[in-house]
Design an enzyme around this catalytic site. Structure first.
Site, PDB file in Angstrom:
ATOM      1  N   ASP A  38       0.811   5.109  -0.089  1.00  0.00           N
ATOM      2  CA  ASP A  38       0.043   6.345  -0.065  1.00  0.00           C
ATOM      3  C   ASP A  38       0.714   7.338  -1.012  1.00  0.00           C
ATOM      4  OD1 ASP A  38      -2.066   5.730   1.776  1.00  0.00           O
ATOM      5  OD2 ASP A  38      -0.520   5.599   3.317  1.00  0.00           O
TER       6      ASP A  38
ATOM      7  N   ASP B 281      -7.967   1.422   1.938  1.00  0.00           N
ATOM      8  CA  ASP B 281      -7.641   2.385   2.999  1.00  0.00           C
ATOM      9  C   ASP B 281      -8.413   3.686   2.943  1.00  0.00           C
ATOM     10  OD1 ASP B 281      -6.242   3.371   5.216  1.00  0.00           O
ATOM     11  OD2 ASP B 281      -4.732   4.322   3.970  1.00  0.00           O
TER      12      ASP B 281
ATOM     13  N   HIS C 187       0.869  -1.179   0.000  1.00  0.00           N
ATOM     14  CA  HIS C 187       0.000   0.000   0.000  1.00  0.00           C
ATOM     15  C   HIS C 187       0.904   1.227   0.000  1.00  0.00           C
ATOM     16  CE1 HIS C 187      -3.593   2.340   0.681  1.00  0.00           C
ATOM     17  NE2 HIS C 187      -2.950   2.996   1.632  1.00  0.00           N
TER      18      HIS C 187
HETATM   19 ZN   LIG Z   1      -3.522   4.789   2.602  1.00  0.00          ZN
END
Ligand SMILES: [Zn+2]
Length: 780
Positions: free
Chosen positions: A41, A151, A39
């Protein structure tokens, strides 16, 4: 460990374990589909430029790991990150493409970035899917089948339809495992949106998108799995994430040892599609969850870093205008279409919608860059709009108003340019404190609060007896854990109404407008509110300027409304959701702060009121006792926060907000006012008017976008939707000779051919909240 002796023979210990490690899992053991993942961001506690480097490092790791472990399957989302790697690390990108060919690297998600879905607008969500999926198709020849958003801070009920219309079939998240109140009852289920579309959905019961594949995690996944007995498998995304990194050798070794081991779930490393196919096959009649997937946490992200949210709304509005007028100029044969410019600006807009940027949960540097990006998009779009409107209508001596909204106003038809008709009404201020026009009468008290708001058309008072409207309320806002993210429920226990203003002044008293300005000083800050009533206006407009120097405070605007409403309606993308005004259950009680886009509407049979805005998202609406009996409804807008982490500046500085209260509004009126408030008429001195490219006969069907087809064929793409929640029939008439009309998916690929009727007309039938994309080919 007693036998494990590195100096003597370390394998002796292994001998003892051989039988244990070779005992197979039980026939009925839970199966975990382990999917390698990182993941990343796209910005958060680091700026975008660092994310570019994180992508290069992570994908190089994955390429190397794949050489060592041929069984590795790595799910890689966010077309934006592939794009960055292609631009910045071409050698890594070539290795990624080779891994895709081997099935080791699987593009997932089908979105440009893993965007927020609360605040992101409808057309933006469409472009997230269209640009994302098209990137994977063009670059890799892969049609992604899932939407992958592990998320984000809650999921819009508009999304299931958009997922299906993008050509995807599955949805994955696990964020609702973070709920602070209620445990979400399913892990594998059908998610049903506002229009009735259902998408097969999975929440990995491992409760993380950064699994390490430890025995403890796998045991938790198996025991936590809510569909146990009906289904037998779940997914576990594994690999270092948030800042990237991805799977490691240690995790791959664990997957091998745990593949088929007595006492543990089985582990198979495989792609999300394989998991979804198998999960669907074994549990096609999974339970249904209808409506939004509300995250019972991070409620402050609907308000934090409001400047980014306002900038994003402005980008969305300007993009609508830019595409509409550029298409009109193209079809009129007066200008080329700025395909490349618009696509580039779309990519900038889509990046800002990333799930830590738009929600306002990033560091100062990210926030500054996002605000600058929105400003740059706005100035580029203004320039494109100027070019297109001049090309379309010329320069001259006629005052022409361009109406980009989907409903006519002031005598100018929807999506057209024409001479506006002035209202014959007048607006005045009486007795220093009363604003009045032919439709509305508003009376303020010495605090500047609204003590009466009379709808003169319906002959009805909107403010409940003894109550006061448009009160600015200051709350302490000190969440226990996550400052920029959370508003904790106890904030409501303490509040200060701003009153005893420093000044109240009449700004204008007709005939075109009545306006009163009220100024409050509080703490280190000041707020100046201008209440405006235009001649003929159906709404009281409130402009609020705040010079904000507070820390850990929340500013709300409060409107008690004298209607007995069981539900409030909030606009979301391509429609609205209804939420109870009571708190009978823990689920309703946990929704004490929720999202609305351009409007909230509350009503009782025969009468309703809308509050519209041009850049506010956090709201709360509930029932409130009414003096004299019964109950009224209290609607509040969250205007401004001042969290101290991860951006310590607390949003200090000057801010400006606009909202309006529309008495006597039906839901259709709320939709119309929502668009009008966001798309003010743009007036210029021009040579000629312009017909609407498309005109629809039924106001319930709203045009969301008019653009030139992405394949640059010169076709016109029109996206419309049913906005009220009922079935609708409408004609659509084009101003140009129509050769062919087809219904398409969000990528503008044909789904069905439409019958063209004489007069360049189509008849359309829409389901409640149906989104319909049309590709209209003009006669050449
Ligand atoms: Zn995230």
């Amino acid at each position: 460990m007693d036998l494990y002796d590195l100096d003597e023979d370390p394998t002796a210990a292994g001998e003892i374990l051989r039988d244990v490690m070779s005992a197979p899992a039980a026939r009925t053991a839970h199966t975990v589909s382990a999917v390698g993942h990182a993941h990343i961001d796209s910005a958060w506690l680091w700026p975008i430029r660092e994310t570019v480097r994180k992508c290069g490092r992570t994908f190089a790791n994955v390429a190397a790991l794949g050489e060592q472990y041929p069984e590795l399957v790595f799910a890689c989302s966010q077309a934006q990150q592939w794009w960055w790697t292609k631009q910045n690390y071409p050698a890594v990108y070539e290795r990624m493409k080779a891994q895709v060919a081997k099935g080791q690297l699987v593009p997932v998600g089908g979105m440009w970035v893993e965007s927020d879905t609360n605040v992101t607008g409808g057309e933006s969500l469409v472009r997230q899917l269209a640009l994302g999926k098209r990137f994977f198709l063009d670059e890799l020849g892969v049609e992604t089948e899932d939407v992958w958003l592990p998320d984000c801070f809650g999921y819009s009920a508009a999304f299931p339809q958009l997922i299906l219309l993008s050509g995807s079939r599955w949805f994955l998240t696990q964020k609702l495992s973070w709920n602070d109140t209620n445990k979400f009852p399913h892990h594998t289920f059908w998610w049903e949106g506002i229009d009735g579309s259902r998408v097969f959905t999975h929440f990995p019961p491992v409760d993380t998108y950064n699994a390490r594949l430890t025995s403890a995690e796998l045991a938790h996944a198996a025991s936590n799995y809510a569909e146990m007995g009906f289904g037998s498998r779940s997914m576990a995304p594994f690999g270092y994430g948030d800042g990237g990194g991805g799977p490691t050798r240690e995790m791959m070794e664990r997957a091998r040892r745990l593949a088929d081991l007595d006492g543990s779930p089985k582990v198979v490393v495989e792609s999300p599609s394989k998991f979804f196919e198998a999960a669907h096959a074994e549990y096609a009649n999974a339970p249904v969850w209808s409506g939004e997937l509300y995250l019972e946490l991070h409620r402050g992200t609907l308000t934090s870093q409001v400047e980014i949210k306002q900038g994003n709304r402005r980008s969305e509005n300007l993009m609508r205008e830019a595409e509409l007028w550029s298409t009109a100029a193209l079809i009129a044969g007066r200008s080329a279409y700025p395909y490349d410019e618009l696509e580039e600006i779309w990519r900038d807009i889509l990046l800002v919608q990333f799930h830590d940027i738009l929600p306002g949960s990033s560091i100062a540097m990210v926030n500054d860059e996002a605000i600058a990006s929105c400003a740059a998009s706005a100035s580029k779009l203004e320039e494109i709009i100027e070019r297109a409107t001049v090309a379309l209508c010329g320069r001259g001596s006629l005052p022409i108003s361009f109406n980009a909204a989907p409903h006519g106003r002031d005598g100018v038809a929807a999506l057209s340019a024409g001479a506006p008709v002035a209202s014959s009404d007048v607006a005045r201020v009486h007795d220093e404190r009363v604003l009045e026009n032919g439709r509305i009468r508003v009376e303020l008290d010495s605090n500047g609060h609204i003590v009466s708001l009379i709808d003169r058309v319906a002959d009805r008072e909107v403010i409940p007896p003894g109550a006061r409207g448009n009160v600015l309320q200051l709350h302490p806002d000190i969440p226990n854990k996550w400052p920029a993210w959370d508003i904790d429920p106890f904030y409501r226990n303490t509040k200060t109404d701003l009153s005893s203003p420093a000044s109240i002044a009449v700004i204008s008293s007709g005939p075109g407008e009545a306006a009163i300005r009220v100024e409050y000083l509080f703490g280190e800050s000041r707020a100046r509110q201008t209440l405006r009533l235009a001649a003929g206006g159906e709404a009281l407009v409130v402009e609020t300027e705040v010079d904000w120097h507070e820390h850990e405070r929340l500013l709300k605007a409060s409107f008690p409304i004298d209607v007995h409403a069981d539900q409030s309606l909030s606009e979301i993308q391509f429609g609205h959701v209804q939420r109870p005004t009571h708190t009978n259950t823990s689920w309703e009680n946990a929704r004490f702060e929720f999202v609305a886009h351009r409007f909230v509407h509350v009503g009782e049979p025969g009468y309703g009121v809308a509050i519209v805005n041009d850049g506010i998202y956090g709201h709360d609406v509930g029932a409130t006792p009414r003096a004299g009996g019964g109950r009224a409804t209290l609607a509040r807008l969250s205007i401004l926060r001042s969290a101290n982490f991860p951006d310590p500046r607390g949003e200090n500085g000057r801010h400006r907000f606009r909202y309006a209260i529309v008495p006597g509004a039906t839901v259709a009126d709320a939709v119309r006012h929502g668009y009008h408030f966001n798309l003010p008429l743009r007036t210029a001195m021009a040579e000629r008017a312009a017909e609407p490219l498309v005109a629809l006969s039924n106001q319930a069907v709203v045009v969301e976008a008019v653009k030139a087809a992405d394949d640059r064929s010169g076709d016109v793409v029109v996206r419309c939707y049913e906005s009220l929640g009922g079935k609708a029939t409408t004609t659509l008439k084009t101003s140009f000779p129509l050769r062919r009309a087809v219904v398409t998916d969000l990528l503008e690929r044909q789904l069905a051919e439409l019958q063209i009727e004489p007069g360049n007309q189509l008849t359309l039938y829409l389901r409640p909240f149906q989104v319909l994309t049309l590709r209209l080919s003009p006669e050449k």
